[in-house]
Write an enzyme that holds these catalytic residues in place. Structure first.
Site, PDB file in Angstrom:
ATOM      1  N   GLY A 185     -11.519   7.596   6.103  1.00  0.00           N
ATOM      2  CA  GLY A 185     -10.952   6.836   5.169  1.00  0.00           C
ATOM      3  C   GLY A 185      -9.524   7.055   4.832  1.00  0.00           C
ATOM      4  O   GLY A 185      -9.072   8.047   5.229  1.00  0.00           O
ATOM      5  N   ARG A 212      -4.483   9.445   2.414  1.00  0.00           N
ATOM      6  CA  ARG A 212      -3.179   9.343   1.630  1.00  0.00           C
ATOM      7  C   ARG A 212      -2.510   8.091   1.775  1.00  0.00           C
ATOM      8  O   ARG A 212      -1.336   7.983   1.912  1.00  0.00           O
ATOM      9  CB  ARG A 212      -2.420  10.477   2.525  1.00  0.00           C
ATOM     10  CG  ARG A 212      -2.356  10.325   4.110  1.00  0.00           C
ATOM     11  CD  ARG A 212      -1.054  11.028   4.429  1.00  0.00           C
ATOM     12  NE  ARG A 212      -1.156  11.055   5.812  1.00  0.00           N
ATOM     13  CZ  ARG A 212      -0.296  11.506   6.792  1.00  0.00           C
ATOM     14  NH1 ARG A 212       0.809  12.142   6.332  1.00  0.00           N
ATOM     15  NH2 ARG A 212      -0.409  11.463   7.966  1.00  0.00           N
ATOM     16  N   ASP A 243      -3.495  16.782   1.086  1.00  0.00           N
ATOM     17  CA  ASP A 243      -2.559  16.750  -0.228  1.00  0.00           C
ATOM     18  C   ASP A 243      -2.333  15.239  -0.425  1.00  0.00           C
ATOM     19  O   ASP A 243      -1.376  15.037  -1.449  1.00  0.00           O
ATOM     20  CB  ASP A 243      -1.172  17.402   0.027  1.00  0.00           C
ATOM     21  CG  ASP A 243      -0.375  17.353   0.921  1.00  0.00           C
ATOM     22  OD1 ASP A 243      -0.778  16.186   1.737  1.00  0.00           O
ATOM     23  OD2 ASP A 243       0.591  17.963   1.136  1.00  0.00           O
ATOM     24  N   GLY A 244      -2.437  14.246   0.383  1.00  0.00           N
ATOM     25  CA  GLY A 244      -2.111  13.008   0.263  1.00  0.00           C
ATOM     26  C   GLY A 244      -0.578  12.534   0.344  1.00  0.00           C
ATOM     27  O   GLY A 244      -0.424  11.531   0.196  1.00  0.00           O
ATOM     28  N   ASP A 278     -10.729   5.893  14.757  1.00  0.00           N
ATOM     29  CA  ASP A 278     -10.237   5.643  13.616  1.00  0.00           C
ATOM     30  C   ASP A 278      -8.805   5.118  13.737  1.00  0.00           C
ATOM     31  O   ASP A 278      -8.254   4.549  12.931  1.00  0.00           O
ATOM     32  CB  ASP A 278     -10.257   6.750  12.498  1.00  0.00           C
ATOM     33  CG  ASP A 278      -9.785   8.010  12.900  1.00  0.00           C
ATOM     34  OD1 ASP A 278     -10.286   8.600  13.959  1.00  0.00           O
ATOM     35  OD2 ASP A 278      -9.140   8.622  12.338  1.00  0.00           O
ATOM     36  N   ASP A 313      -0.905   4.217  14.098  1.00  0.00           N
ATOM     37  CA  ASP A 313      -0.868   5.824  13.798  1.00  0.00           C
ATOM     38  C   ASP A 313      -0.082   6.418  14.797  1.00  0.00           C
ATOM     39  O   ASP A 313      -0.580   6.992  15.832  1.00  0.00           O
ATOM     40  CB  ASP A 313      -2.315   6.086  13.890  1.00  0.00           C
ATOM     41  CG  ASP A 313      -2.766   6.439  12.295  1.00  0.00           C
ATOM     42  OD1 ASP A 313      -1.704   5.964  11.374  1.00  0.00           O
ATOM     43  OD2 ASP A 313      -3.929   6.662  11.849  1.00  0.00           O
TER      44      ASP A 313
END
Ligand code: AMP
Ligand code: MG
Length: 493
Positions: free
Chosen positions: A92, A95, A127-128, A254, A264
């Site tokens: 999922g 971040r 840490d996002g 993903d 990505d």
């Protein structure tokens, strides 16, 4: 936000409306000092938004995640994924957030998505956050792909957050706004299949069909036609990567879209010397995602997609398996058709002579044996068509081997009886002069991370017209100097 201003974007959020169970409503984490580093004005206009409105403080606040634009319904999307072959049922957006969807000026539905916008329920240990360098990298390589005519997600903006991100060292933080035909991934289907029931997979498939493969509803078996559509889109996409020497670097399920857009831009990079075993990613020890392995991996990923759809193909398991296998096994043919067509165009040849295959393979074998720069060689070939072979010959350490190949190629070309000027011009329209050369990308990102955006802007400008040779830009066309390699790229940035 009480004054009556025109909303920035006209949102229409079909994912949130139709796919409950596949997201968590969430808000971006505020950043301390948002500063716009890059704005894609052309893309903003395409989305029907005034670039000036995005440059204004309210616009930058939206791009930084500090303000939620009217009409948005931000969510972290759920997905699963096979990462380097191992299945993670719950990845999922750790971040990132889907802000919503807009219909662009061409009538196409596009996702607006923030990356680096803080931890979400899917963050696991992360840490996002995201750093300036990798987000500008995604921006520039995505734009290069777009200019090369390869389907891709694109960056609308990168905003520096004013906060620091802890990686190996402390780095300046950033938020990227990404635009995509959708963020539906093979991993989204895997999540639905692993966590939901068949109705969730069906809802997802129906949503994906409406969005990306609407013709499938008319087919006798719509879900099978949908699967075939995805197989076709991915075969074509990966063929296009191969034709420009692009290595995605992390083709996990993903990171593979249903739309057929490249997504990505992590450890991706363009190959210089031709070698099918080329790997840049520091974590790809086994070469799973090496240049030459990409078509095979795409097919493997598509098999994972098929597994999630089997019960929709047919209630009888055996019949479903047979149908899925037939479509899946058509991947190599679809891939080779796109790739062969593209390769013949790169060599100035037309599609009506099947014996060209050997000619192509022999040239690639020569490039491999003599470690010739892939991009430079194909670009130089148009000069050979016009009678000047020196440009190509100079790229080979043993040019006589090239001469022998070239004689065969020229014979083949002349049998087509076309005007050499026209052939050379057509070749130059498919063989780029400028690709994102690794050393140039690194140079631009290092300068940008230190506060100087000039080299980044210049690189963007060069890559916006990859097929047009321009005087003064020679350093952008040349491979990395010998002292630069071996190049390593990093994931999870
Ligand atoms: P990627 O390698 O970027 O495709 O990411 C793989 C998974 O890791 C996705 O679920 C991402 O959301 C998650 N992820 C990557 N970096 C971070 C981060 N810094 N914080 C939280 N999640 C992350
Ligand atoms: Mg990813």
């Amino acid at each position: 936000m009480s004054v009556a201003v025109r909303p920035l974007f006209a949102f229409d959020n079909s994912y949130v409306r139709e796919l409950e169970g596949l997201y968590a409503a969430w808000q971006a984490a505020p950043v301390s000092a948002a500063r716009l580093l890059a704005l894609n004005e052309e893309l903003a206009t395409e989305l029907g938004v005034d670039p000036e409105a995005l440059r204004a403080p309210d616009g930058v606040a939206v791009l930084a995640g500090n303000a939620t634009p009217e009409g948005a319904s931000p969510v972290a999307q759920a997905y699963a994924g096979h990462q380097f072959g191992g299945f993670s049922p719950r990845l999922g957006d750790g971040r990132a957030l889907l802000l919503g969807e807009v219909i662009d000026v061409h009538g196409r539905r596009r996702d607006l998505h923030l990356k680096g916008s803080g931890r979400t329920p899917f963050a696991r240990g992360g840490d996002g956050k995201a750093a300036v360098g990798p987000m500008l990298r995604e921006y520039v390589i995505g734009e290069a792909m777009h200019a090369l005519g390869i389907p891709t997600t694109r960056a609308l903006a990168v905003v520096a957050t004013g906060d620091h991100v802890a990686r190996e060292t402390m780095l300046p933080g950033a938020v990227l706004t990404r635009v995509a035909a959708s963020h539906l991934r093979v991993g989204t289907f895997q999540y639905a299949a692993a966590h939901g029931d068949l109705t969730l997979v069906r809802r997802l498939a129906d949503h994906a069909i409406a969005r990306h493969h609407p013709h499938a509803v008319e087919a006798e078996n719509p879900y099978l036609a949908f699967f075939e559509g995805v197989v076709d889109a991915q075969a074509s996409l990966v063929a296009r990567w191969m034709l420009v020497g692009f290595i995605h670097g992390v083709m996990n399920t993903d990171n593979m879209t249903i739309s057929g857009e490249t997504i990505d831009y992590g450890p991706c990079a363009f190959m210089d010397a031709f070698d099918p075993a080329t790997v840049f990613s520091s974590i790809d020890h086994g070469g799973r995602y090496a240049y030459g392995n990409q078509p095979h991996i795409a097919q493997w990923n598509l098999a994972r997609l098929a597994e999630t759809l089997l019960p929709l193909f047919d209630v009888e398991t055996d019949a479903a398996l047979t149908a899925a296998t037939d479509v899946l096994q058509s991947f190599p043919d679809r891939y080779h058709e796109c790739w062969g067509h593209g390769m013949r165009a790169k060599l100035g040849l037309t599609d009506d002579q099947p014996e060209d295959g050997e000619l192509i393979d022999d040239l690639l074998a020569l490039l491999h044996a003599q470690r010739v720069d892939f991009t430079s060689c194909f670009r130089a070939l148009s000069s050979s068509v016009l009678g000047d072979a020196a440009r190509t010959r100079s790229l080979f350490t043993e040019p006589w081997a090239f001469d022998a190949w070239s004689d065969r190629w020229r014979t083949e070309l002349s049998s087509h009886r076309r005007d050499p000027q026209a052939v050379a011009a057509a070749m130059d329209r498919v063989n780029p002069v400028y690709i994102p050369r690794n050393h140039k990308v690194e140079e631009a990102l290092a300068a940008a991370s230190a506060g100087d955006l000039q080299p980044f802007r210049r690189l963007l400008d060069v890559l916006a017209q990859p097929f047009v040779e321009r005087p003064g830009l020679e350093p952008y066309a040349a491979p990395a100097p010998p002292g630069f390699g071996p190049y390593r790229t990093f994931c999870g940035t």
